[in-house]
Design an enzyme around this catalytic site. Structure first.
Site, mmCIF file in Angstrom:
data_model
loop_
_atom_site.group_PDB
_atom_site.id
_atom_site.type_symbol
_atom_site.label_atom_id
_atom_site.label_comp_id
_atom_site.label_asym_id
_atom_site.label_seq_id
_atom_site.Cartn_x
_atom_site.Cartn_y
_atom_site.Cartn_z
ATOM 1 N N SER A 228 0.897 -2.403 -0.752
ATOM 2 C CA SER A 228 1.463 -1.139 -0.276
ATOM 3 C C SER A 228 2.524 -1.331 0.804
ATOM 4 C CB SER A 228 0.349 -0.220 0.240
ATOM 5 O OG SER A 228 -0.452 -0.875 1.199
ATOM 6 N N HIS A 281 2.163 -0.231 6.507
ATOM 7 C CA HIS A 281 2.949 0.741 5.748
ATOM 8 C C HIS A 281 4.256 1.061 6.470
ATOM 9 C CE1 HIS A 281 -0.958 2.407 3.717
ATOM 10 N NE2 HIS A 281 -0.637 1.187 3.321
#
Length: 344
Positions: A228, A281
């Site tokens: 991610s 992230h």
């Protein structure tokens, strides 16, 4: 003065559903693209239909304006359509409203390179293959050997296992974790790789993942793994790509850009939940934005209508240069963090 036209709740839901189905059918007839296969485009369409139905409470017509809803070999497709209250009662799949003229850029005969998503598919195969290896070693040896060797673990990085700033990109903690990330990579990666090209897309992926893991290493002691970090970089890259090519999209770029920002913000808010490496992230997002700002495609329309051509003003050498510079800067940053923590 307009008066509010009361539409019962059940009729609103049925009308919204009919409207979405009709536009999906029209879009497939006109462009040969099934938007049901693109969840992001489908979600945008459903939101726009709901807003249009709400506007029809107080006015006789409403406009559905969806810039960059999809793309084909002619360029981005900007869907603009005017609907009325009568359209809400039409049969699902039938033609509704009046479709406004498309953006001149999107309907010119401008060829976009037809690239397959070979890097996206390869990254998915690698991630799935390594996860199968994770499960196999856990079953046969009683421990997840790939994760043990590659997870981002600050203490082990300080001991010299520097590869752990890269290897988390191909590791996952569960089948759900893997499935969610591969789904996002499939949806976002295919589209962006077509615009970026194989080499540039792979460079973006690596820089984003490295940036995310370094920021995670700097700001959180918790071990982490997952692709991610790089996927957030792809999301940031698409936002920069749309902004830098706003001259091709006209005023419609604002809506598309706002929706990308909303997706990023919502996912970062979700990332505040326990067990999610939100710093990774954010680092991946920033890495993708910076890389694309300096090394992403820089398309320019050349020629005279109707013989127009999209020419990328940024060369492969520029991409390589930016990739090397950012790689060196990130390596120096990681080195500085490691040095300070070892001596601190």
């Amino acid at each position: 003065m307009s008066q509010e036209h009361k539409i019962p709740d059940n009729d609103q839901k049925r009308g919204r559903s009919n409207l979405v189905e009709s536009i999906l059918a029209q879009f497939e007839r006109d462009h040969g693209i099934d938007l049901r296969q693109d969840p992001i485009a489908l979600e945008r369409l459903e939101e726009a239909a709901a807003q249009a139905v709400n506007e029809l409470k107080s006015q006789p017509s409403a406009e559905i304006n969806l810039p960059y809803l999809a793309g084909d070999s002619s360029g981005p497709i900007n869907w603009v359509q005017e609907i009325t209250r009568e359209d809400l009662e039409s049969e699902p799949g039938s033609a509704v409203g009046r479709q406004a003229s498309q953006s001149p850029v999107s309907r010119q005969s401008v060829e976009i390179p037809q690239r397959s998503a070979v890097i996206t598919q390869s990254l998915m195969v690698i991630s799935i293959g390594i996860y199968l290896l994770q499960m196999a070693t856990q079953f046969l040896l009683g421990q997840d050997l790939p994760a043990g060797l590659g997870v981002k673990e600050n203490t082990l990085i300080l001991q010299g296992q520097y590869w752990r700033l890269l290897t988390p990109m191909v590791l996952h903690g569960s089948l759900i974790h893997l499935g969610f990330n591969m789904y996002a990579l499939y949806i976002l990666g295919r589209r962006l790789e077509r615009y970026f090209g194989h080499y540039r897309f792979l460079s973006l992926y690596l820089i984003s993942g490295l940036a995310g893991n370094i920021l995670s290493f700097l700001l959180t002691p918790a071990p982490s793994l997952g692709s991610s970090t790089a996927i957030f970089g792809i999301l940031g890259a698409e936002g920069v790509f749309i902004y830098q090519h706003r001259h091709l999209f006209g005023d419609h770029f604002k809506v598309a850009l706002r929706q990308i920002v909303q997706v990023a913000v919502i996912n970062i808010i979700i990332g505040l939940s326990p067990g999610i490496d939100n710093w990774g992230h954010i680092g991946g997002l920033v890495g993708g934005i910076v890389f694309t700002w300096f090394a992403g495609p820089a398309w320019k329309l050349e020629g005279l209508s109707p013989h127009l051509e999209l020419v990328d003003q940024r060369s492969e050498q520029t991409t390589t240069g930016v990739f090397v510079i950012l790689g060196i800067l990130l390596t120096l940053l990681a080195g500085a963090i490691i040095t300070l923590r070892r001596t601190g």
